[in-house]
Structures are given as C-alpha cells and as structure tokens.
Design an enzyme around this catalytic site. Structure first.
Site, PDB file in Angstrom:
ATOM      1  N   HIS A  16      60.375  48.745  46.563  1.00  0.00           N
ATOM      2  CA  HIS A  16      61.994  46.827  46.583  1.00  0.00           C
ATOM      3  C   HIS A  16      62.021  46.369  45.054  1.00  0.00           C
ATOM      4  O   HIS A  16      62.474  45.402  45.599  1.00  0.00           O
ATOM      5  CB  HIS A  16      60.694  46.345  47.807  1.00  0.00           C
ATOM      6  CG  HIS A  16      60.593  47.564  49.636  1.00  0.00           C
ATOM      7  ND1 HIS A  16      60.760  47.365  50.023  1.00  0.00           N
ATOM      8  CD2 HIS A  16      59.204  47.045  50.129  1.00  0.00           C
ATOM      9  CE1 HIS A  16      60.782  48.157  50.822  1.00  0.00           C
ATOM     10  NE2 HIS A  16      59.448  47.813  50.402  1.00  0.00           N
TER      11      HIS A  16
ATOM     12  N   CYS B 265      19.326  30.698  31.842  1.00  0.00           N
ATOM     13  CA  CYS B 265      18.685  29.036  31.876  1.00  0.00           C
ATOM     14  C   CYS B 265      18.037  29.900  30.146  1.00  0.00           C
ATOM     15  O   CYS B 265      17.971  30.799  30.010  1.00  0.00           O
ATOM     16  CB  CYS B 265      17.338  28.704  32.005  1.00  0.00           C
ATOM     17  SG  CYS B 265      17.007  28.441  33.951  1.00  0.00           S
TER      18      CYS B 265
ATOM     19  N   TRP C  11      19.225  25.316  33.763  1.00  0.00           N
ATOM     20  CA  TRP C  11      20.543  25.203  34.499  1.00  0.00           C
ATOM     21  C   TRP C  11      19.916  25.821  36.264  1.00  0.00           C
ATOM     22  O   TRP C  11      19.614  27.216  36.151  1.00  0.00           O
ATOM     23  CB  TRP C  11      21.326  26.852  34.681  1.00  0.00           C
ATOM     24  CG  TRP C  11      23.178  26.479  34.607  1.00  0.00           C
ATOM     25  CD1 TRP C  11      24.048  25.598  34.043  1.00  0.00           C
ATOM     26  CD2 TRP C  11      23.630  26.877  35.595  1.00  0.00           C
ATOM     27  NE1 TRP C  11      24.635  25.618  34.593  1.00  0.00           N
ATOM     28  CE2 TRP C  11      24.605  26.721  35.547  1.00  0.00           C
ATOM     29  CE3 TRP C  11      22.469  27.789  36.411  1.00  0.00           C
ATOM     30  CZ2 TRP C  11      25.505  27.202  37.105  1.00  0.00           C
ATOM     31  CZ3 TRP C  11      23.868  28.305  37.854  1.00  0.00           C
ATOM     32  CH2 TRP C  11      25.144  28.081  37.790  1.00  0.00           C
TER      33      TRP C  11
ATOM     34  N   LYS D 135      44.840  39.318  33.597  1.00  0.00           N
ATOM     35  CA  LYS D 135      43.934  39.258  32.807  1.00  0.00           C
ATOM     36  C   LYS D 135      44.686  39.135  31.079  1.00  0.00           C
ATOM     37  O   LYS D 135      44.375  39.219  30.436  1.00  0.00           O
ATOM     38  CB  LYS D 135      42.655  39.703  32.545  1.00  0.00           C
ATOM     39  CG  LYS D 135      41.475  39.519  33.501  1.00  0.00           C
ATOM     40  CD  LYS D 135      40.640  38.863  32.990  1.00  0.00           C
ATOM     41  CE  LYS D 135      41.507  37.253  33.067  1.00  0.00           C
ATOM     42  NZ  LYS D 135      41.631  36.496  34.043  1.00  0.00           N
TER      43      LYS D 135
HETATM   44  C1  AGP Z   1      41.858  32.509  34.175  1.00  0.00           C
HETATM   45  O1  AGP Z   1      41.707  33.522  33.760  1.00  0.00           O
HETATM   46  C2  AGP Z   1      43.015  31.361  34.229  1.00  0.00           C
HETATM   47  N1  AGP Z   1      41.944  30.807  32.866  1.00  0.00           N
HETATM   48  C3  AGP Z   1      42.850  30.783  34.922  1.00  0.00           C
HETATM   49  O2  AGP Z   1      43.759  30.781  35.796  1.00  0.00           O
HETATM   50  C4  AGP Z   1      42.046  30.143  35.788  1.00  0.00           C
HETATM   51  O3  AGP Z   1      41.390  30.547  36.944  1.00  0.00           O
HETATM   52  C5  AGP Z   1      42.772  28.841  36.657  1.00  0.00           C
HETATM   53  O4  AGP Z   1      42.806  27.693  35.974  1.00  0.00           O
HETATM   54  C6  AGP Z   1      41.862  28.251  37.536  1.00  0.00           C
HETATM   55  O5  AGP Z   1      40.441  27.635  37.360  1.00  0.00           O
HETATM   56  P1  AGP Z   1      39.510  27.105  37.803  1.00  0.00           P
HETATM   57  O6  AGP Z   1      38.716  28.218  38.861  1.00  0.00           O
HETATM   58  O7  AGP Z   1      38.554  26.426  37.358  1.00  0.00           O
HETATM   59  O8  AGP Z   1      40.242  26.449  39.313  1.00  0.00           O
END
Ligand code: AGP
Length: 613
Positions: free
Chosen positions: A511, A2, A76, A492
């Site tokens: 592997h 909030c 929120w 990331k």
């Molecule tokens: C994560 O950093 C990405 N932006 C992407 O993989 C994301 O997690 C994925 O599109 C799922 O989004 P959501 O959690 O809104 O369903």
C-alpha cells in the site's frame, strides 16, 4: 544489578581497598552499600542506605581499620526496600558468617519458612539473609566455611554470585557463582574478588573468571576452586585488556553492547522469582495485582513513548491473547490531546524505563483524572511515574546507561507477559496446566536468548552490517506481534546510525512503501514459523523481485533460504518470540553504527530520558 567485592591480605588493612572496589562498581547503580571485616575472632559490619558516601562517612571513625579480610556490596534492590536493614552484608543469627549476594534466590520463601519453623528469626526482607542463616547453621555444626557454602548452595535454586567470610576462620574468603559473573585477582600480597573486572584491574590484569557451579576459596597469594561436581577445578588466569576509564562498561566497548549482553540475566532477574510453578501462576511482590484486582478491569489502555510504546504493542497482544482482555495502545503524546473515553474499569498502563518521560507521566495522570486505575511498568523504583501510579510493576533491568534502550525493552515484555499470565489465571482464561507451560517457556527463553547473543551469531551479524552499512535506507517488516519488533528495529538503527529506517506491518508494504524498493535499499523481514509465515514469505519475495536486498531474521526456514542474508532464531512461545527476534536487530544496529563512526552510547540530539514535552 548489585556489586560485590572481597579481599584477604597478607598484611595491612583491607578497608580502603574494599571501598575503592565499590567505587568502581558505582555505575551499577545502588540504593545501599555495606562492608564486613573479620578480625580478632569477630566480624564487624557497617551498612548504610543511599549513596556510597553515606557508608564512607560512618567508616570515617576508623573502627574497621586494620582488618586483613573483608567483603563489600552495593545493592540494587530486588527484595525489600532499600533500607539499612536490607543492605548487605547479611549474617546468621549467631553472627558466625557475613555474606553478600548478587542475583535472586528463587526458592527463598520455602527455605525461609522452613527456617522460621525451626525458630530462626529473620531481620530483613531479603532472599540473601536465607543464605547467611543456612551457612551459619552449617558452621555451627562444625563445617568449614567452603563446605558450609557448598552444602547451602546445594539447596538453593536461582542465580547468584556470593562471597562469605566466617568469624573463626578469618583467613579464608569463600565465593561462588551460578549466573552473574564473579572474578578473582591473586597476587603475592593478597587475593581479591569482584562481580566485575573493573574492580580488580588495579591489582593485576591477570584475572580468573569463575564458571557456573564453581566455589572458590581465597587466601593471600593463592586460590582453590571446586566445580559443580565438587571436583578440584583448574581456572587459570587470563589477560584482561581493561582500564579503569571504562568504568561501568566492564570489558564492553559501549554500554549499549554491555546491556544487550545483560539481557539473559535481566530476563532471569525480572521473572524467575515471580514464577509459581506449582500453581502455574505468577506472584508479584508489588501491591495491587491480586486476582480480584486483575478481574476488575474490562480493558487496558497502554501508554508510552518510543521503544516503550513498542513494548506496549507487544503487551497488547499478550493481554488479549493470554488474558482475554481488550487492550489499546497509544502514543502518550497523542493520547493527551484526544478525548479518550475511559472508566473506573479501565486499567491505564504506562510503560517507561526511566519513569520520567514527560508525555508518559502526563498521559497517566490524565487517565487517572478520567477515572481509570493508573498502573505503571517501570525500571526505576523512585521515579515520578512509580510515585504517580496506583499500582506498579518493576522491570528490574538494572541501570540502563546507553541512550538506545535494549535490556529495558526486553524486561518490559517479560513483565507484561507475567502480568498477562497472572490476569489470564485470575480471569479463568488460563488453567494451571496452561499457566505452567507458559511459565516454563519463560525459563527456557534465557538459554535461547544467550545462544542468540553468542560470539558466533554476533560475528555473522557484523558481516551483514559490513555489507549494508552504506545502503541508502532500510525498511523493517513484521506481522502480528513482530510488527512492533519491526518498529523497534527501525528505531534502534535510526537512533544510533542516523540512517533512514522505517518499520511497517508487512501487509502494508503493497500500500505504498514498496515504491521504496530498489537495489541499494535493504529490507529487514522478521519471518517466524506460524500461521503468518507464508504471507511474510510472499512479502519477502516481492521485495527481492524488485531488486531489493533482504535480511531475514526468524525461524521460518523457507524465508531464511530466500533471503540475501539470514539470521535464524530459536522457536519459543509466540508471546515471547519478540524477545528473540529483537536481539539480532539490536546487534545489527550496533554494528552498523560502529562502522559509521557514530557515538553509540550518546547519539546526537538524543537524551536518555525526555523529561520535557
Ligand atoms: C529508545 O531507544 C529511546 N531512547 C526512546 O525512544 C525511549 O524509549 C523513550 O524516550 C521512552 O523512554 P522511557 O522508557 O524512559 O519512558
């Protein structure tokens, strides 16, 4: 989270300034807003569900103009639906005080029951109204506002930033902080408070930042602070380099960095008021997760995309380890085109930050058609996924603006941990003592996570990024519950730095992937203490033996000593450890992307929510 604003002026009307402050906090997302002003011995309040402009339209009648003291709030929702009656400010029964709050009062239920037992009638479903009622009772007994606030907060457990004004004391504005930030701006013409510097820099760049436990009294041109011990405290103003175009990022250079640093607070908001310490159990306010329901499933099918799917993989470990429920994970985009075998005893559990990911939505709908109960763990209450689910749990991470998901991932893992403990207790897999121990670990996690996000740790990670931001590629290795963390660390990095990065189970390295290892190739190894430590250590040694550089993140000292770069993380429950091991990887991706000049909050080709297949 909030937004809170407050102001007391020497002269003039406070209303427009309150609204300007609320507009600056708009990025925080809100589902209702409200203001309270004090004038002529009375407090006037206006509140509206929905966007800020809904509140502005009811204020257009000018009835609140002219007051010199006021508070405002954008909400929120965490307790109670986003309705007008649940909007802040809240008052006590006698209308003596108006109060706004950001955070969660963990023991609000017991305080509410106590007050109800004394005849107090509550109007809202919020935890905040409990604070207003308690402060009002102290005022009725003759206490000054600052003392009424202090004695109220002495009874409260939780984390909060609050601001209050009282009817018969219409020159004093009082605020307090325990957790979420609260800052002040004091100039000749008045004194101002806000939950974010963004709402204050138009008055001055010399801001006062309250510390945990502080209670401050504001008057035009002056302020006084008492600390947690009730002693007078000096809180000098500091220069804040901030301009309003950073709206929403606060003092952070990017939303992603801000959201990484919000994670300790997000963890608290996601978990702390759902913990029942006495029973060593979990209490969800959302319907459909009672013990009988949790006993009715014989397996869980987890579904998601991207980062959320890696959270599903962590959740599968938690559900099987803590609740004894078989759990499978699939990419939503793959699940849709298999011939999945589900039954009415299957819980299909979709995880999604946005609740609008097309593949995840479609997969959950398919699961329901195949007879499963459709569950969701989601961050957006009014999303399509929440509406499509039979039952859902909110992650309460607050709006996640950065395209690269960070705090949402952590809140998803915390939520699935809570669900796993609840299911474990309901199914007799965990007794009360085990439940209490697991939930205590969750409480202890917040300072451990905050420690990992300290300036010192961040600086060390920046130095590592400096040495590795131009290598030819990355491999991320993890075992067990840290394998999904390796995948998330790789995602990331590739998302925001555009470098090639792969995540693998450490046991898979021999592997094939080990062929990638050579000088100029960096491998990140997650190595925690525990039964797999020696195996991970040998993987790390195999990489180094072939000239590959190794960055080790973990709690296993021998592995950290073997690596070229080491980031030690504190120990915690194995089921929560991914929350600590992912934090350095988030910062590493951020610092590398920074050095590569990438658009960190809006990486190329990506969107925050993939609402198409
Ligand atoms: C994560 O950093 C990405 N932006 C992407 O993989 C994301 O997690 C994925 O599109 C799922 O989004 P959501 O959690 O809104 O369903």
């Amino acid at each position: 989270m909030c937004g809170i604003v407050g102001a007391v002026l020497r002269e003039g009307s406070v209303l427009e300034g309150l609204l300007e402050g609320l507009r600056a906090l708009e990025y925080r997302g809100y589902d209702s807003a409200g203001v309270a002003v004090g004038a002529d011995g009375g407090v006037s309040i206006r509140r509206q569900a929905g966007r800020l402009e809904a509140l502005e339209s009811v204020l257009a009648d000018g009835a609140l103009e002219g007051a010199r003291i006021g508070i405002g709030h954008t909400r929120w929702a965490t307790h109670g639906p986003p309705t007008e009656i649940n909007a802040h400010p809240h008052t006590d029964g006698g209308g003596r005080v108006a109060l706004v709050h950001n955070g969660i009062i963990e023991n609000y239920l017991e305080l509410r029951e106590e007050l109800c037992g004394q005849g107090v009638e509550f109007l809202s479903a919020t935890d905040t109204e409990v604070l207003a009622q308690l402060v009002g009772r102290e005022l009725a007994a003759g206490a000054a506002l600052v003392d009424a606030v202090r004695s109220t907060l002495a009874r409260v457990r939780g984390y909060y930033a609050i601001a209050a004004l009282a009817i018969d004391d219409d020159r004093a504005l009082v605020c307090a902080r325990q957790g979420p930030p609260l800052c002040l701006a004091v100039v000749a013409g008045g004194a101002f408070l806000a939950s974010d510097p963004l709402a204050l820099v138009r008055h001055t760049h010399e801001l006062v930042f309250l510390e945990d436990g502080d209670v401050a009294t504001l008057s035009p041109g002056s302020y006084a602070v008492v600390d947690a011990a009730g002693e007078k405290a000096e809180r000098p103003a500091v220069e804040v380099e901030l301009d309003e175009e950073q709206a929403g990022r606060g003092a952070f250079a990017h939303f992603m960095l801000k959201e990484i640093h919000e994670q300790p607070d997000v963890l608290a908001r996601t978990a702390f008021d759902r913990i029942d310490e006495v029973e060593g159990d979990v209490r969800f306010t959302e319907e459909g997760w009672d013990a009988e329901c949790l006993r009715s499933f014989d397996r869980v099918q987890l579904l998601a995309c991207g980062t959320a799917r890696y959270a599903c993989q962590v959740a599968a470990f938690q559900l099987e380890g803590l609740a004894g429920i078989p759990a499978d994970v699939d990419y939503a985009s793959e699940f849709r085109y298999r011939s999945p075998r589900l039954s009415e005893r299957t819980l299909a559990l979709a995880i999604s930050q946005s609740g609008e990911t097309a593949d995840t939505l479609a997969a959950l709908r398919l699961a329901r058609e195949l007879g499963a109960r459709a569950g969701a763990i989601c961050n957006v209450p009014e999303s399509s996924l929440v509406r499509a689910a039979d039952c859902f749990l909110m992650t309460r991470a607050g709006p996640e603006i950065g395209v690269a998901s960070t705090k949402a991932f952590v809140s998803q893992i915390v939520t699935s941990y809570l669900l796993s403990v609840a299911a474990g207790r309901a199914r007799g897999n965990l007794d009360a003592g085990e439940g209490r121990a697991l939930l205590e670990e969750l409480r202890l996690l917040r300072p451990r996570l905050a420690q990992l996000l300290s300036r010192e740790t961040h600086a060390r990670i920046a130095e590592i990024a400096e040495r590795h931001h131009e290598v030819k590629g990355f491999m991320f290795l993890g075992r067990g519950i840290h394998y999904p963390v390796a995948l998330e660390g790789a995602l990331k990095l590739k998302e925001i730095s555009y470098m090639h990065a792969e995540g693998y189970p450490a046991g898979e390295m021999k592997h094939g992937p080990i062929a990638l290892v050579e000088p100029g190739m960096t491998t990140v190894v997650i190595a925690n203490k525990g039964p797999l430590a020696e195996k991970v250590r040998s993987n790390l040694e195999q990489v180094r033996a072939r000239g590959g550089q190794v960055i080790c993140v973990g709690s296993d000292a021998p592995s950290l000593a073997l690596a070229d770069e080491a980031v030690e993380i504190p120990e915690t429950s194995p089921w929560l450890a991914p929350i600590l091991s992912v934090a350095p990887l988030q910062l590493l991706a951020y610092e590398i992307a920074l050095r590569r000049g990438c658009d960190i909050d809006k990486p190329r080709n990506l969107a925050k929510s993939v609402t198409v297949e």
